[in-house]
Write a protein that holds these residues in place. Sequence first.
Motif, PDB file in Angstrom:
ATOM      1  N   ILE A 252     -15.693  12.055  -7.282  1.00  0.00           N
ATOM      2  CA  ILE A 252     -14.592  11.347  -8.021  1.00  0.00           C
ATOM      3  C   ILE A 252     -13.749  10.744  -6.956  1.00  0.00           C
ATOM      4  O   ILE A 252     -13.570   9.425  -6.990  1.00  0.00           O
ATOM      5  N   VAL A 253     -13.415  11.297  -6.048  1.00  0.00           N
ATOM      6  CA  VAL A 253     -12.683  10.561  -4.642  1.00  0.00           C
ATOM      7  C   VAL A 253     -13.370   9.502  -4.074  1.00  0.00           C
ATOM      8  O   VAL A 253     -12.898   8.387  -4.021  1.00  0.00           O
ATOM      9  N   THR A 254     -14.884   9.685  -3.995  1.00  0.00           N
ATOM     10  CA  THR A 254     -15.587   8.540  -3.268  1.00  0.00           C
ATOM     11  C   THR A 254     -15.699   7.387  -4.317  1.00  0.00           C
ATOM     12  O   THR A 254     -15.737   6.340  -4.152  1.00  0.00           O
TER      13      THR A 254
ATOM     14  N   ILE B 145     -12.304   5.597  -3.970  1.00  0.00           N
ATOM     15  CA  ILE B 145     -12.094   5.013  -2.878  1.00  0.00           C
ATOM     16  C   ILE B 145     -13.291   3.627  -2.941  1.00  0.00           C
ATOM     17  O   ILE B 145     -12.763   2.501  -2.383  1.00  0.00           O
ATOM     18  N   GLY B 146     -14.239   3.986  -3.432  1.00  0.00           N
ATOM     19  CA  GLY B 146     -15.312   2.689  -3.468  1.00  0.00           C
ATOM     20  C   GLY B 146     -14.821   1.438  -4.281  1.00  0.00           C
ATOM     21  O   GLY B 146     -14.951   0.342  -3.933  1.00  0.00           O
TER      22      GLY B 146
ATOM     23  N   ARG C  20     -12.208  -3.731  -4.707  1.00  0.00           N
ATOM     24  CA  ARG C  20     -11.003  -4.723  -5.020  1.00  0.00           C
ATOM     25  C   ARG C  20     -10.081  -5.190  -4.171  1.00  0.00           C
ATOM     26  O   ARG C  20      -9.723  -6.289  -4.178  1.00  0.00           O
ATOM     27  N   LEU C  21     -10.138  -4.472  -3.118  1.00  0.00           N
ATOM     28  CA  LEU C  21      -9.349  -4.769  -2.015  1.00  0.00           C
ATOM     29  C   LEU C  21     -10.077  -5.882  -0.770  1.00  0.00           C
ATOM     30  O   LEU C  21      -9.490  -6.137   0.152  1.00  0.00           O
ATOM     31  N   ARG C  22     -11.431  -6.007  -0.982  1.00  0.00           N
ATOM     32  CA  ARG C  22     -12.174  -6.850  -0.119  1.00  0.00           C
ATOM     33  C   ARG C  22     -11.713  -8.137  -0.143  1.00  0.00           C
ATOM     34  O   ARG C  22     -11.241  -8.675  -1.068  1.00  0.00           O
TER      35      ARG C  22
END
Length: 128
Positions: A59-61, A64-65, A70-72
Motif C-alpha cells: 500500500i505504501v509503495t 509513493i509511486g 503525479r509530482l514528476r
Amino acid sequence: MALKFLDSPAAFLTALAIGIFAFGLGLTSPMWFLLSGMGPLVAMRAGTPIVDTSIAGLIVTTIIGVLAYRLRKPVESGVSKEPAPLSERAERRKHLTVHILVMLMFVVPFLTIILGMLLRQYIDADAG
C-alpha cells in the motif's frame, strides 16, 4: 541512463514483477513456516506480522509511486501533444498484459500455497 529506463515501459513491468514477487513471498510466509515444521497455529501467529507488513508495504509503495508519478516534472517540448492512439493489436496486447499481471498477483501465491501443501511430504525443510 537510469532516467531513460525509468521512463520506459520495461520499468513499469519490472516494478510490477518485483512487487508481485515480494507480495507473494510475504503472503505465503505462513506456508513456509508450516513446511519448516511449525504447527499450524504457531505458523499462523509467526506469519501474520509478515503478511500484514507485506500488505502495508504494498500500500505504501503504491501511494509513493502514484505521488511520484503525479509530482514528476512535465516534459518541456513546448507543445502539448496527445499520445497517438494505439493500434488495435497494441491495445489488445496492453489489455492482455494487464490481465496477466493481475492474475499473477493472486494466482501465484495461491498456487504456491497449494503446491506446498501437496508436496510437503517430499520437501525436506530441515536440510542444510
